[in-house]
Design a protein around this motif. Structure first.
Motif, PDB file in Angstrom:
ATOM      1  N   GLU A 188       6.654  -1.266   5.729  1.00 12.60           N
ATOM      2  CA  GLU A 188       7.797  -1.214   4.809  1.00 12.60           C
ATOM      3  C   GLU A 188       8.690  -0.006   5.092  1.00 12.60           C
ATOM      4  O   GLU A 188       9.323   0.520   4.185  1.00 12.60           O
ATOM      5  CB  GLU A 188       7.312  -1.157   3.351  1.00 12.60           C
ATOM      6  N   PRO A 195       0.918  -1.036  -2.698  1.00 14.32           N
ATOM      7  CA  PRO A 195       0.417  -1.418  -1.376  1.00 14.32           C
ATOM      8  C   PRO A 195       1.563  -1.450  -0.381  1.00 14.32           C
ATOM      9  O   PRO A 195       2.644  -1.938  -0.694  1.00 14.32           O
ATOM     10  CB  PRO A 195      -0.123  -2.832  -1.606  1.00 14.32           C
ATOM     11  N   ASN A 226      -5.335  -3.956   8.756  1.00 11.79           N
ATOM     12  CA  ASN A 226      -4.654  -4.696   7.708  1.00 11.79           C
ATOM     13  C   ASN A 226      -5.684  -5.509   6.927  1.00 11.79           C
ATOM     14  O   ASN A 226      -6.249  -6.471   7.428  1.00 11.79           O
ATOM     15  CB  ASN A 226      -3.589  -5.606   8.341  1.00 11.79           C
ATOM     16  N   ALA A 256       6.205  -2.672  -2.683  1.00 16.85           N
ATOM     17  CA  ALA A 256       6.934  -1.601  -2.008  1.00 16.85           C
ATOM     18  C   ALA A 256       8.336  -2.024  -1.579  1.00 16.85           C
ATOM     19  O   ALA A 256       9.126  -1.207  -1.149  1.00 16.85           O
ATOM     20  CB  ALA A 256       6.149  -1.139  -0.788  1.00 16.85           C
ATOM     21  N   ASP A 257       8.643  -3.313  -1.687  1.00 15.66           N
ATOM     22  CA  ASP A 257       9.901  -3.798  -1.108  1.00 15.66           C
ATOM     23  C   ASP A 257      11.044  -3.798  -2.111  1.00 15.66           C
ATOM     24  O   ASP A 257      12.087  -4.404  -1.873  1.00 15.66           O
ATOM     25  CB  ASP A 257       9.702  -5.208  -0.542  1.00 15.66           C
ATOM     26  N   ASP A 288      -1.597  -0.168   4.371  1.00 15.95           N
ATOM     27  CA  ASP A 288      -2.482  -1.264   4.756  1.00 15.95           C
ATOM     28  C   ASP A 288      -2.339  -1.572   6.249  1.00 15.95           C
ATOM     29  O   ASP A 288      -1.967  -2.669   6.635  1.00 15.95           O
ATOM     30  CB  ASP A 288      -2.128  -2.487   3.893  1.00 15.95           C
ATOM     31  N   TYR A 337       2.730  -2.344   3.623  1.00 18.49           N
ATOM     32  CA  TYR A 337       2.459  -2.894   4.949  1.00 18.49           C
ATOM     33  C   TYR A 337       3.779  -3.060   5.693  1.00 18.49           C
ATOM     34  O   TYR A 337       4.579  -3.923   5.339  1.00 18.49           O
ATOM     35  CB  TYR A 337       1.723  -4.228   4.807  1.00 18.49           C
ATOM     36  N   GLN A 397      11.318  -5.360  -4.781  1.00 23.67           N
ATOM     37  CA  GLN A 397      11.550  -6.611  -5.517  1.00 23.67           C
ATOM     38  C   GLN A 397      11.265  -6.388  -7.001  1.00 23.67           C
ATOM     39  O   GLN A 397      11.820  -7.052  -7.855  1.00 23.67           O
ATOM     40  CB  GLN A 397      10.673  -7.741  -4.962  1.00 23.67           C
ATOM     41  N   SER A 407       9.233 -10.914   4.229  1.00 24.76           N
ATOM     42  CA  SER A 407       7.991 -11.108   3.474  1.00 24.76           C
ATOM     43  C   SER A 407       6.806 -11.020   4.420  1.00 24.76           C
ATOM     44  O   SER A 407       6.866 -11.481   5.549  1.00 24.76           O
ATOM     45  CB  SER A 407       7.990 -12.455   2.782  1.00 24.76           C
ATOM     46  N   LYS A 408       5.723 -10.401   3.936  1.00 25.56           N
ATOM     47  CA  LYS A 408       4.543 -10.241   4.775  1.00 25.56           C
ATOM     48  C   LYS A 408       3.632 -11.450   4.675  1.00 25.56           C
ATOM     49  O   LYS A 408       2.596 -11.514   5.320  1.00 25.56           O
ATOM     50  CB  LYS A 408       3.787  -8.976   4.363  1.00 25.56           C
ATOM     51  N   ARG A 450      14.238  -8.996  -1.681  1.00 28.00           N
ATOM     52  CA  ARG A 450      13.636  -7.946  -0.876  1.00 28.00           C
ATOM     53  C   ARG A 450      14.727  -7.028  -0.332  1.00 28.00           C
ATOM     54  O   ARG A 450      15.700  -7.500   0.248  1.00 28.00           O
ATOM     55  CB  ARG A 450      12.907  -8.623   0.275  1.00 28.00           C
ATOM     56  N   ARG A 501       9.698 -20.975  -1.828  1.00 29.58           N
ATOM     57  CA  ARG A 501       8.717 -20.139  -2.516  1.00 29.58           C
ATOM     58  C   ARG A 501       8.736 -20.387  -4.018  1.00 29.58           C
ATOM     59  O   ARG A 501       7.705 -20.435  -4.675  1.00 29.58           O
ATOM     60  CB  ARG A 501       9.002 -18.645  -2.247  1.00 29.58           C
TER      61      ARG A 501
END
Ligand code: UDP
Ligand code: MG
Length: 325
Positions: free
Chosen positions: A16, A12, A74, A98-99, A45, A14, A101, A207-208, A202, A134
């Motif tokens: 990136e 996914p 989105n 996609a980042d 997205d 968004y 991570q 972060s989204k 990341r 987090r």
């Protein structure tokens, strides 16, 4: 048409743009090394940066391996994965952020566990590289989830996971609107397992998920996979009723023994406010479930696809593919 790939990798995306090139390079290298036929399915997205363009380039570079599903807004990470799940062709499906991570180099670990006979393989992150907040919140939520649902997994937030095709088909058949894919997969698994995977900070971008999104996501998880919040509420109501009944008896006896008295007004208020608070919370919990039911019965499309660049063929029109039927 080509033969069916062994492996489908779902990503996914968004906003990136800063990560996609490095991701594509590392992912392709890792997948080539595995040496089995593969495909990558990216869902854009509703990115507002150049992610869409980059994905189109990847498709042009490797038209046989890369599909791109282009949402016209989105709809969230889990819907992005859902849309890809509806189109994957592989026997094994791997999801990945996609980042960067989730290092793509870890995919063979997941495949090894699938080959060993597991139908769902979850990753759990070794040395998780996220903010302290987090990590702390995750630990709390993971243990709460373990208590109120039947889902047993060490690290629900890790999206580096592999599924046998049958699991993905069951996920597609559930057609859920707000959902949590790892939990849904787990509920269909006959023989799940977990493997330790590396985790990186990341690579670029932010972060989204804002705090609100995280809270929403976890409400979806709790209410989507457990009735315990409702049941606890009933239990609490029963408990309060019993206690109140005893209290009434006690007050009645006092009235007879001591006579009339007006005291403890503030205590009474404290108790009252507490109960009003609990009442509102209960309405909220019921509201969560009613909202879910409403969402499901409305049967609106879960997402809208603008365009699909599918591997092995030219662009498809969006109309026939949009929504969730
Ligand atoms: N993502 C998405 N739609 C969204 C939010 C996130 O497709 O509305 C994607 C994002 O591009 C990334 C993955 O989901 O590939 C995980 O998002 P993120 O890294 O922001 O989440 P975190 O790692 O902070 O939990
Ligand atoms: Mg991330």
């Amino acid at each position: 048409m080509m033969t069916r790939p062994y492996l489908s990798v779902v990503v996914p995306v968004y906003n990136e743009e800063a990560n996609l090139e490095a991701l594509f390079l590392r992912l392709t290298t890792a997948l080539e090394q595995i040496g089995k036929p593969y495909e990558m399915v990216f869902t854009n997205d509703g990115s507002r940066d150049s992610s869409g363009m980059l994905l189109e380039q990847f498709h042009r570079q490797r038209p046989d391996q890369v599909s791109v599903i282009d949402f016209n807004g989105n709809f969230g990470q889990h819907m992005a994965i859902m849309a890809a799940f509806e189109r994957v062709r592989g026997d094994v499906v791997v999801t990945l952020d996609a980042d960067l991570q989730n290092p793509p180099e870890e995919i063979p670990k997941l495949l090894a566990a699938i080959e060993a006979g597991h139908d769902v393989v979850g990753g759990y992150r070794k040395d998780r590289r996220d903010t302290l907040f987090r990590r702390f919140a995750s630990r709390l939520i993971n243990s709460l989830r373990a208590r109120i649902t039947h889902i047993r997994m060490r690290d629900q937030g890790c999206m580096l996971r592999a599924y046998r095709r049958g699991i993905v088909e069951n996920i597609n058949a559930s057609n859920e609107t707000s959902t949590f894919i790892p939990a849904l997969a787990y509920s269909f698994a006959a023989n799940p397992t977990e493997v330790e995977v590396e985790h990186r900070a990341r690579a670029a971008g932010k972060s989204k998920y804002r705090l609100y999104d995280l809270v929403r996501l976890n409400f979806d998880l709790m209410t989507g996979f457990s009735m315990v919040p409702l049941q606890m509420f009933t239990m609490f109501g029963i408990l309060i009723s019993i206690m109140s009944a005893l209290f009434v008896v006690y007050l009645f006896i006092r009235r007879i023994v001591i006579g009339p008295e007006v005291q403890g007004v503030f205590t009474l208020f404290a108790i009252l406010y507490f109960l009003v608070g609990v009442g509102i919370m209960g309405l909220g919990i019921i509201g969560e479930y009613v909202g879910r039911i409403y969402q499901e019965v409305r049967r609106r499309p879960r997402f809208v696809i603008r365009r699909i660049l599918s591997s092995g063929s030219g662009p498809e029109l969006a109309q026939e593919a949009s929504g969730s039927d």
